[in-house]
Write a protein that holds these residues in place. Sequence first.
Motif, mmCIF file in Angstrom:
data_model
loop_
_atom_site.group_PDB
_atom_site.id
_atom_site.type_symbol
_atom_site.label_atom_id
_atom_site.label_comp_id
_atom_site.label_asym_id
_atom_site.label_seq_id
_atom_site.Cartn_x
_atom_site.Cartn_y
_atom_site.Cartn_z
ATOM 1 N N GLY A 115 0.804 -1.214 0.000
ATOM 2 C CA GLY A 115 0.000 0.000 0.000
ATOM 3 C C GLY A 115 0.837 1.263 0.000
ATOM 4 N N ALA A 245 -5.891 3.698 1.485
ATOM 5 C CA ALA A 245 -6.988 2.756 1.723
ATOM 6 C C ALA A 245 -7.366 2.023 0.443
ATOM 7 C CB ALA A 245 -8.203 3.503 2.286
ATOM 8 N N THR A 246 -7.536 2.758 -0.653
ATOM 9 C CA THR A 246 -7.905 2.121 -1.913
ATOM 10 C C THR A 246 -6.762 1.282 -2.463
ATOM 11 O OG1 THR A 246 -7.233 4.105 -3.138
ATOM 12 C CG2 THR A 246 -9.535 3.943 -2.477
ATOM 13 N N ILE A 248 -4.602 -0.512 -0.721
ATOM 14 C CA ILE A 248 -4.622 -1.790 -0.017
ATOM 15 C C ILE A 248 -5.723 -2.697 -0.574
ATOM 16 C CG2 ILE A 248 -5.147 -2.842 2.223
ATOM 17 C CD1 ILE A 248 -3.643 -0.519 3.518
ATOM 18 N N ILE A 249 -6.895 -2.114 -0.831
ATOM 19 C CA ILE A 249 -8.008 -2.914 -1.369
ATOM 20 C C ILE A 249 -7.689 -3.398 -2.779
ATOM 21 C CG2 ILE A 249 -10.422 -2.813 -2.062
ATOM 22 C CD1 ILE A 249 -10.870 -0.825 0.224
ATOM 23 N N ILE A 294 -8.248 -6.438 6.011
ATOM 24 C CA ILE A 294 -8.296 -5.481 4.904
ATOM 25 C C ILE A 294 -9.328 -4.390 5.175
ATOM 26 C CG2 ILE A 294 -8.859 -5.214 2.456
ATOM 27 C CD1 ILE A 294 -7.789 -8.107 2.088
ATOM 28 N N THR A 297 -8.272 -2.011 8.198
ATOM 29 C CA THR A 297 -7.148 -1.148 7.819
ATOM 30 C C THR A 297 -7.597 -0.060 6.857
ATOM 31 O OG1 THR A 297 -5.631 -3.017 8.086
ATOM 32 C CG2 THR A 297 -4.846 -1.114 6.841
ATOM 33 N N ALA A 298 -8.367 -0.426 5.847
ATOM 34 C CA ALA A 298 -8.880 0.569 4.900
ATOM 35 C C ALA A 298 -9.777 1.585 5.612
ATOM 36 C CB ALA A 298 -9.640 -0.123 3.778
ATOM 37 N N THR A 302 -9.284 5.651 5.796
ATOM 38 C CA THR A 302 -10.379 6.495 5.304
ATOM 39 C C THR A 302 -10.839 7.488 6.367
ATOM 40 O OG1 THR A 302 -11.135 4.713 3.853
ATOM 41 C CG2 THR A 302 -12.696 6.475 4.332
#
Length: 318
Positions: A115, A245-246, A248-249, A294, A297-298, A302
């Motif tokens: 990330g 955040a995005t 990691i996703i 996930i 963490t996101a 955010t």
Amino acid sequence: MTIISRKKKEKIDRLAELAARDDERGVSLWQEAFRRLRRNPAAMVGAVILGLFVIVSVVGPFLVPYAPEAQHWKDEIRVGFLPGVRAENWFGVDHIGRDQFSRMIVGARQTLLVGVVATMIGLAVGSLIGGIAGAAAGLGGRWGRAVDNVLMRFIDMLLAMPSLLLAISIAAILGAGLTTVMIAVGAVSVPVFARLLRGSMIAQSNSDYVLAATSLGVRKPKIALSHVIPNSLAPVIVQATLTLATAIIEAAALSFLGLGNNDAAIPEWGMMLADAQRYIDIAPRLAILPALGIIITALGFTLLGEAMREALDPKLRK
């Protein structure tokens, strides 16, 4: 003078004294933003989540009870049965006899690494393109506008493709691997940073201090580098927190699709989630645990990013 008038005058004098005291101290934009963040419950929740995530990612791999690739309980695996939560395996055992708790902790470090590196790639490339375009559009005259048009049309081409589809295309071209995931996810965030910095610089180029510097004969490249860019970075830094955040996703999504790390000895939450799909009926925890990691963490990134946006943007301050 009446009693009411005297009280009113004393109140005004106290307010003027407090205002003068604040002016003497002086508060920068970032200091004021930090004060607002400390009073924002959402920011504190996000900061706590991220603090725990970073501590686990950095320190955790050195404290795990077992090596993440060790198959100590392979002999206990049976058809339709995987050892669950117990004293020696806090999160149970995966499908080939590895300790799930150790793999979750080590996987947090890999997830954080992907990330952060992906976001830094997008931030560096996007800021370079956006900085050149913003300086050219705001301070560059006719030729500057031409350069801005060329760069922005390239950014528009990237924005025309769905982000996940663009990441999959890049990963498929470069081949599966952890480095590929970082590059693919970083490339997806380039247009966001580029357009954000360009817009912020164009807004700053119309400010009074730019007009004053131009009137004094300061060269336009120096104005852009010394004044416009530093004053335009606040929204970019906020966006970097949200992009983490995005990132990691999206990195987990690429790993889930088989485009991530091919080395099963190095755990990563997206890859662990993909491996767990075959055993979802007998051991749903194998999918639930990395998915929760996930999501939480996101959520932390955010919450903190939105709170920073609110603290730095006067239009969004409460």
